[in-house]
Structures are given as structure tokens and as C-alpha cells.
Design an enzyme around this catalytic site. Structure first.
Site, PDB file in Angstrom:
ATOM      1  N   ASP A 135       2.549   2.530  -2.813  1.00  0.00           N
ATOM      2  CA  ASP A 135       2.418   3.608  -1.553  1.00  0.00           C
ATOM      3  C   ASP A 135       2.584   3.196  -0.150  1.00  0.00           C
ATOM      4  OD1 ASP A 135       0.443   5.012  -0.483  1.00  0.00           O
ATOM      5  OD2 ASP A 135      -1.331   3.792  -0.796  1.00  0.00           O
TER       6      ASP A 135
HETATM    7  C1  BGC Z   1      -1.604   7.232   1.136  1.00  0.00           C
HETATM    8  C2  BGC Z   1      -1.372   7.370  -0.596  1.00  0.00           C
HETATM    9  C3  BGC Z   1      -0.545   8.803  -0.109  1.00  0.00           C
HETATM   10  C4  BGC Z   1       0.832   8.290   0.060  1.00  0.00           C
HETATM   11  C5  BGC Z   1       2.290   9.069   0.654  1.00  0.00           C
HETATM   12  C6  BGC Z   1      -0.724   6.999   1.688  1.00  0.00           C
HETATM   13  O1  BGC Z   1      -1.297   6.761   3.460  1.00  0.00           O
HETATM   14  O2  BGC Z   1      -2.493   6.359   0.694  1.00  0.00           O
HETATM   15  O3  BGC Z   1      -2.545   8.299  -0.968  1.00  0.00           O
HETATM   16  O4  BGC Z   1       0.053   9.300  -1.535  1.00  0.00           O
HETATM   17  O5  BGC Z   1      -0.257   7.629   1.939  1.00  0.00           O
HETATM   18  O6  BGC Z   1       1.463  10.313   2.020  1.00  0.00           O
END
Ligand code: BGC
Length: 761
Positions: A303
Site C-alpha cells: 500500500d
Molecule cells: C490507501 C489505499 C489506496 C492507495 C492508493 C493509500 O493511501 O491506503 O487504500 O489504494 O493509497 O491510492
């Protein structure tokens, strides 16, 4: 829990969802779900790639296009688009995420296909959490429908719109069980219950992916955030998670597993540590459980900068160490930190990362690109005309309206105040959410806008006969008073026969990094509610919320309360449908509303304790907080209808079952009211004595039925020993003989009708 034996996978589903599932086109997908097919050409490509190109295939970056939606959502990130295109030419990235549509994708894909050495197509990802252009209710709201099939349909529309705009891969569904309402991201998930969450996880995966990965109407789903991100201590986002392996397996892991079983071929690692080891560096989780036990064949992405964040967790020394730990744990692809492309080639050269492991991860990613049809036609989802022509079609908006009204939960309706009459009464619509293009779509929306959504005032105007009978007063801002606002609101209430009070949380108050220490209606709005209540007119509270709230004072005491969450594009129409009775409320709470904020984490399936309080009495030296019982204000599963529903006539087919037996329980559900109603009939059990203490109740199934006035129906559930299984002393599934309570009830705390049975050895 099922009525009919159909398949192992179907037994994952609540009884209510089975009929819909059988009818669903996604059924075909389930037969081959979760298999990664690796075409022969993938290995010959890998044989020709440099280590740098391989590391590039495992590096995903936030899109730098146009200043960047991605940058706004997740600062800091690169906004130098020409430089990013150059990285595509050099094979330094596998794709980008949250870029702005087909035009950007075309420029980048051209660079990769015409100018890169290996000519490997890029993959374009995005967070399409609850709709692309047509925005559906926030995921938590939609779970309140208790209709997984509805979520499959809205996911299908989201995929149809977004995959027309160049998007191949969706960072959704988010399936983290959330039992602490302070946590802001509960809004993206499936609520507090693992069964309900699992059904919605599977349905969303099916809707996004469809039956054919190559279709330009579907895309790859990504089950996130693996694992237990929702169990953050004190509900503070990104915080420590410390869980027993048993609770992890029995509660938190279930919805992820359901998503993979439904065919999701990508997973996102979570930011949190899990009992001392960050998920991103957790070999047990990412490799032993995910691949070893579950047989997951897809690929795992970190993530965002989750790999790099292991440095601040105190688990990795530096960027190189972080890349090595994440990769060796089983995270195939790094999002945004750039650590894999920076360090993997050298880690392989030095022998710290085996070349074969690198090739395995690259093979997974290239195979997925092939399954998505990108090698055959890298532009198959990139089409500017199609992007425009698929956007917000009337049928998509109709599904948004349907989903919106099915997400609404009526907590209370004293004196049958609702539905409101369409004529003959003056209505004062009061509150910061009464009108205006704000706070409609809800958190985590990248491509949809509030400007294209229907606000509450417009919805109400559309439903009433005399447009002049509506008076609107803002009364207060979300968390600041307006000078003279309360006076205007009181004057509006005085002129009206009925007050509709639209209050609650703004869309910025839930979602990522938006945990709240105190989950109440913000003070200026509470003061507005108190002042308006004093006028003495009947008040309908229309609550806007991204989580279960602790309702107080005039808000809790209002005769009617509707939970309306964030409903997206059709917000105003969906709410008006329920307010004026075009649609009878049918939603049920996916998260318990506590009595006081300090009860968090509060969830219905808690353990008994050695000193249970005899609710509703308050006894000293019993498990409860001062002054309140250890119950909720409105429990999981609660929701009223415009009918009058009665439960009676509990039957059980036998007083005991053997280890290979099954038992049928039934109840008669009647509608004694004047209006049709949809009831969500729920099945709960409790294992009285076990080698591991068991929750006071656990939901094992539900059915949503429609009853005309005067109609009744016998609802049947079948329980089998497998439904009584739990993780025993050795953390392995066990089924133990004993006595079980069983309820068929309208909520997790309601008595409904009930009985007991014995499971014999
Ligand atoms: C979030 C994710 C998301 C990713 C990309 C992160 O900060 O926790 O859920 O998919 O960003 O945008």
C-alpha cells in the site's frame, strides 16, 4: 448456512444471497476463480529482461498527469509527467495509478509500446471505491442493504465506466472488518461482521471482474488491506494492530479469503504492523497463509509507501533493507516508494534476493497483464469516446438511486411520523446538509463530483406537490456556528408543520487518516438540534455519516431518525424516496450505534465476561460503564420498516444433531401494518460452553423478504456442524459437542424467537 447444498463456495454465502448468486452471471467465473494462467511467451520475455526491467515491472507509481489527482490524494508525489513518460520508455515502471483517464493512458501506453525495449504494456490502476463517474453509496452504506447482489451490480457499473476510461485494475474492494467506529476508514468497508463483510467482498470482486478478464467492461479487483488494518488500536488510522491469531483468523481474515475465493487475483498489503511485524514485511501472512494455506495465485502490491514505512515502524534499517524485507515476505510489487526499482537489481546481484523469486513475481505480474488482454491489445480499455459515452448513463444513475434508497436505515419512527405526506404540510428543511453541492459523494472519490450529484433539497422538491411548502435554513456549518443561523432555523421551524433536520458528518470526517476521537454529531449542529427541538414541531433527523455515531440529546430523542450515510450521485432522490414513502426503508445497521462514544470498540459479537451486566438493569460490579448498560443504542442488524413486523412460531426440526447432521429452524414473520415492508430476517447462534469462550451471538445467515400488508411467511434456515465451527486451542478449526442457543431475530440484540439444540459427538 444454506437451504440447499450447491457448492463449497456457495456455502460461504448467507442464505439470503444464494438465490441471487445462482442467477448471477458471475457464477461461471467462480468455477475457475482465482487461477492465474501463464502463457508460454511470458517466460521467454522474462528470459530477455534485464534485472532493472524486471524491477521496473514490480514498481507502480502515482500518476504525475496534470498536477495529479493522485498527488492531491496522497502527497507527496511526482507531478513531472514528461519524466514519468520517460520512465515508461525506459521500462522503469509497470504502470501508474489514479491518473486522469484515457488521454493520459494513451500517451503513456504509446511510450511503453513504441519506445520501450521490451514493449511490455503498462497497467493503469485507480481507487474506484464506490463508483467512477456515477457515484454509489459509500461501501459501508451499501452493506446496510444486506443485499450482496446489489453491490455486485454497482461494482459492475463502476467497472463499466472506469474500464472505458483506461483503467485495468481497481484498488478495491476494501474488506477490512471495522469494530471501532473511531477509525475513519470503516466507511470503505463491510462493517463489523465477518459473514456480512465476506458476502459483500465476494460480490464486489464478482462485479468488478465479471466473467472474463479480457472484457473492456471489467477490470482486476484488489482485495485490501491485507491484513487486519481495521483493528488499529484506539481506531487511529495507521496505528498498531495486536491480535491473537485466533481472532485474526476467525474474524479479520474471513472477508479477504472470501474475496480471493471469488476470484480476485491481486491483494494490497496493509500499512499496519500485525502483532509486532509490519504486514508488508510479514512472511507468515503474505506467504504462509496467503499462498501456502489459501493457494492465492495472484500478486501482492504494497500500500503506497508501505515498504518504506517499515523504516519508521522500526523494522527495517533503510530503504534497501525495507525493499528486501517486503519482497522476501511475499510483496511482489512496490507502490510509490520506488524502493524495488532502486534496490532489487542489486539485492539479486548480491545474492540476498534469489533471482528465481524475482522471476516468480515478474511472472505473476506479466501473466496478469496477459489475462487482462493487454498484450493482445494494450489499448483495449483506452478509448476517449467510450470514456465519455459510458459516463453517468441513465441506467447507471437508476442503479445509484436504487442502491441509495436501499442503503438508508430507519432507526426510529415514533408515532409513524414517516413517511411524510407529499402535500398539505409545510416542511422546514434545516441543517448544513439541507441543500448545496457539497458532502454528497462521500470520501474516497477520485473521478466523480459533488456538482453532478442531487442534493437533498432538490430531491425533496421533486417529491412534494407544492414547491412553495418547503422552507430551507442552513442553521449551522458542519463544525462552526453561523451568526444568526440558529435564529433563522428556529423561525423556519416555527413556520412549518414538520422539520427535516439534515445533520451529521462532512465527507472529510471519515475516510483515510480521518479517525475521530469523539464520534458524536459536531457541537454546533447538536446546538442547532436542541434549539429546533424546543420549537415543538415533529422532527425527522436525516443523518449524514461515514460511521456509526453516538447520538445524544435532541438528536437521539427526535421521533424519527434516518441514517443516510453518503449516498453519492442520487443522494437527494434516494432520501426523498424513503422520506415520502415511494420506497419503504429496508436497510439494517452493518455497525452498532453505541450509547456513548467511550464504549468503542463496540460490536455485537463480543465475549461474555465473567460478570455480565443483567441488561437492562444496572448492577454494581458488573461489566459495564458507569450509568449505562453494556448494550448498544441501536444494534447491528437493526432497522425499521413502514410495516409492522412480528416474529412468532419458532420451530426446530430436532432437539439435537450429530456431527454429520443438519437442523432446520423456522420462524413466521408477519406484516401486521398498513404498508408493504422488506424485512431482513437474521439467524444468530451462541455456543454456551466451549474450550475457547464464544461470542454472545454470531450471525450465521439472513434473508431479506418482502411482505405485503397482512402477509406472513415462514422463513427457514438450515444449520450444519460446519456453521458451529471455531478456532480451537491449537488455532485450527474445531467443532465441539454442546448446547447452542439459536435466534431468528430482527437484530443482534433483539430476542426475536429462539430455542436451543445440542450438537452430539
Ligand atoms: C490507501 C489505499 C489506496 C492507495 C492508493 C493509500 O493511501 O491506503 O487504500 O489504494 O493509497 O491510492
Amino acid at each position: 448456512m444454506l437451504d440447499t447444498r450447491i457448492s463449497r463456495r456457495a456455502t460461504l454465502m448467507g442464505a439470503g444471497a444464494v438465490a441471487a448468486w445462482l442467477a448471477s452471471p458471475a457464477r461461471a467465473l467462480l468455477q475457475t476463480a482465482g487461477r492465474l494462467e501463464v502463457p508460454a511467451f511470458v517466460d521467454s520475455l522474462i528470459a530477455r529482461m534485464t534485472l532493472e526491467e524486471k524491477a521496473g515491472q514490480l514498481s507502480l507509481m502515482a500518476s504525475a498527469w496534470g498536477g495529479g489527482i493522485a498527488a492531491a490524494l496522497n502527497p507527496p508525489s511526482n507531478s513531472n509527467f514528461p519524466q514519468q513518460v520517460d520512465e515508461a520508455r525506459k521500462g522503469q515502471l509497470t504502470g501508474v495509478f489514479n491518473g486522469n483517464g484515457a488521454r493520459m493512458a494513451r500517451i503513456m501506453q504509446n511510450a511503453a509500446m513504441k519506445e520501450s525495449r521490451m514493449k511490455i504494456p503498462l497497467i493503469f490502476a485507480a481507487d474506484i471505491i464506490h463508483g467512477h463517474r456515477t457515484i454509489f453509496p459509500v461501501p459501508l452504506a451499501e452493506v446496510a442493504s444486506f443485499e450482496p447482489e446489489l453491490a455486485r451490480r454497482t461494482a459492475e457499473v463502476a467497472a463499466f465506466e472506469a474500464s472505458g476510461a483506461g483503467i485495468d485494475w481497481n484498488f478495491s474492494p476494501m474488506v477490512d472488518v471495522a469494530r471501532d467506529q473511531r477509525w475513519g476508514r470503516g466507511v470503505e468497508g463491510g462493517g463489523e461482521d465477518p459473514l456480512l463483510g465476506s458476502l459483500f467482498a465476494a460480490a464486489r470482486v464478482q462485479g468488478f471482474q465479471g466473467a472474463n478478464f479480457k472484457s473492456n467492461e471489467h477490470f482486476l479487483a484488489c482485495v485490501k488491506h491485507f491484513a487486519a488494518y481495521g483493528a488499529a488500536e484506539s481506531g487511529m488510522d495507521y496505528n498498531t494492530v495486536d491480535l491473537s491469531e485466533r481472532t485474526l483468523r476467525e474474524v479479520y481474515l474471513k472477508p479477504y479469503k472470501a474475496g480471493f475465493d471469488a476470484g480476485a487475483l491481486s491483494a494490497m498489503a496493509s500499512f499496519n504492523e500485525l502483532s509486532g511485524i509490519p504486514a508488508t514485511g510479514n512472511h507468515w501472512l503474505m506467504t504462509e497463509v496467503l499462498r501456502g494455506e489459501w493457494g492465492f495465485q495472484g500478486f501482492v502490491v504494497s500500500d503506497y509507501t508501505g515498504d518504506e514505512e517499515m523504516i519508521k515502524h522500526g523494522y527495517a534499517k533503510d530503504g534497501r533493507d525495507a525493499a528486501k524485507l517486503a519482497f522476501l515476505a511475499g510483496v511482489d510489487m512496490s507502490m510509490q516508494s520506488g524502493l524495488y526499482r532502486q534496490h532489487l537489481p542489486d539485492l539479486v546481484r548480491s545474492g540476498e534476493v534469489p533471482q528465481q523469486l524475482l522471476d516468480t513475481s515478474v511472472r505473476r505480474v506479466l501473466a496478469m497483464k496477459a489475462m487482462l488482454g493487454l498484450f493482445e491489445d494494450p489499448f483495449r480499455r483506452i478509448d476517449e469516446k467510450r470514456e465519455a459515452s459510458r459516463s453517468m448513463l441513465p441506467r447507471s444513475r437508476a442503479i445509484a438511486r436504487e442502491s441509495g434508497r436501499k442503503s438508508i436505515v430507519m432507526l426510529k419512527n415514533d408515532g409513524d411520523l414517516l413517511p411524510l405526506p407529499r402535500s398539505g404540510k409545510k416542511i422546514a428543511l434545516i441543517g448544513p446538509f439541507a441543500s448545496g453541492q457539497h458532502d454528497l459523494v462521500g470520501p474516497w472519490v477520485v473521478y466523480g463530483t459533488d456538482e453532478k450529484a442531487v442534493d437533498l433539497a432538490t430531491g425533496v422538491r421533486g417529491a412534494i406537490a407544492d414547491k412553495n411548502s418547503l422552507i430551507i435554513a442552513e442553521g449551522s456549518k458542519v463544525d462552526q456556528p453561523i451568526p444568526g443561523g440558529i435564529d433563522q432555523a428556529v423561525a423556519a421551524a416555527q413556520q412549518a408543520d414538520i422539520v427535516v433536520l439534515a445533520i451529521g458528518e462532512s465527507q472529510g470526517m471519515s475516510g483515510e487518516a480521518q479517525s475521530r476521537a469523539d464520534i458524536v454529531v459536531p457541537k454546533p449542529q447538536q446546538e442547532l438540534a436542541e434549539a429546533v427541538a424546543k420549537v415543538g414541531k415533529p422532527v425527522v433527523v436525516v443523518l449524514k455519516n461515514g460511521r456509526a455515531l453516538a447520538l445524544e440529546g435532541a438528536v437521539a430523542n427526535a421521533p424519527a431518525i434516518l441514517v443516510t450515510w453518503f449516498l453519492g450521485t442520487e443522494t437527494g432522490n434516494s432520501i426523498a424516496d424513503v422520506l415520502f414513502g415511494a420506497y419503504g426503508p429496508s436497510g439494517r445497521l452493518p455497525s452498532s450505534f453505541p450509547r456513548l462514544a467511550g464504549q468503542q470498540p463496540y460490536y455485537y459479537a463480543h465475549k461474555p465476561t465473567g460478570r455480565p451486566n443483567p441488561d437492562p438493569k444496572l448492577e454494581d460490579y458488573k461489566a459495564r460503564f458507569r450509568g449505562i448498560t453494556n448494550t448498544s443504542l441501536y444494534p447491528f442488524g437493526h432497522g425499521l420498516t413502514y410495516g409492522k413486523i412480528e416474529y412468532s412460531g419458532f420451530t426446530i426440526s430436532s432437539p439435537s444433531i450429530g456431527m454429520n447432521g443438519e437442523i432446520e429452524v423456522t420462524a413466521t414473520i408477519a406484516n401486521r401494518g398498513q404498508r408493504a415492508a422488506e424485512e431482513v430476517v437474521q439467524l444468530y447462534i451462541h455456543d454456551r460452553v466451549a474450550s475457547i469462550t464464544r461470542p454472545v451471538r454470531e450471525m450465521k445467515g439472513f434473508k431479506k423478504i418482502k411482505l405485503e400488508p397482512g402477509q406472513s411467511e415462514v422463513v427457514r434456515f438450515t444449520l450444519r456442524p460446519a456453521d458451529l465451527q471455531f478456532y480451537g486451542v491449537a488455532n485450527k478449526p474445531v467443532v465441539e459437542p454442546g448446547t447452542f442457543d439459536v435466534w431468528i431475530a430482527p437484530s443482534a440484540e433483539a430476542e426475536g424467537v429462539h430455542g436451543t439444540f445440542d450438537l452430539t459427538a
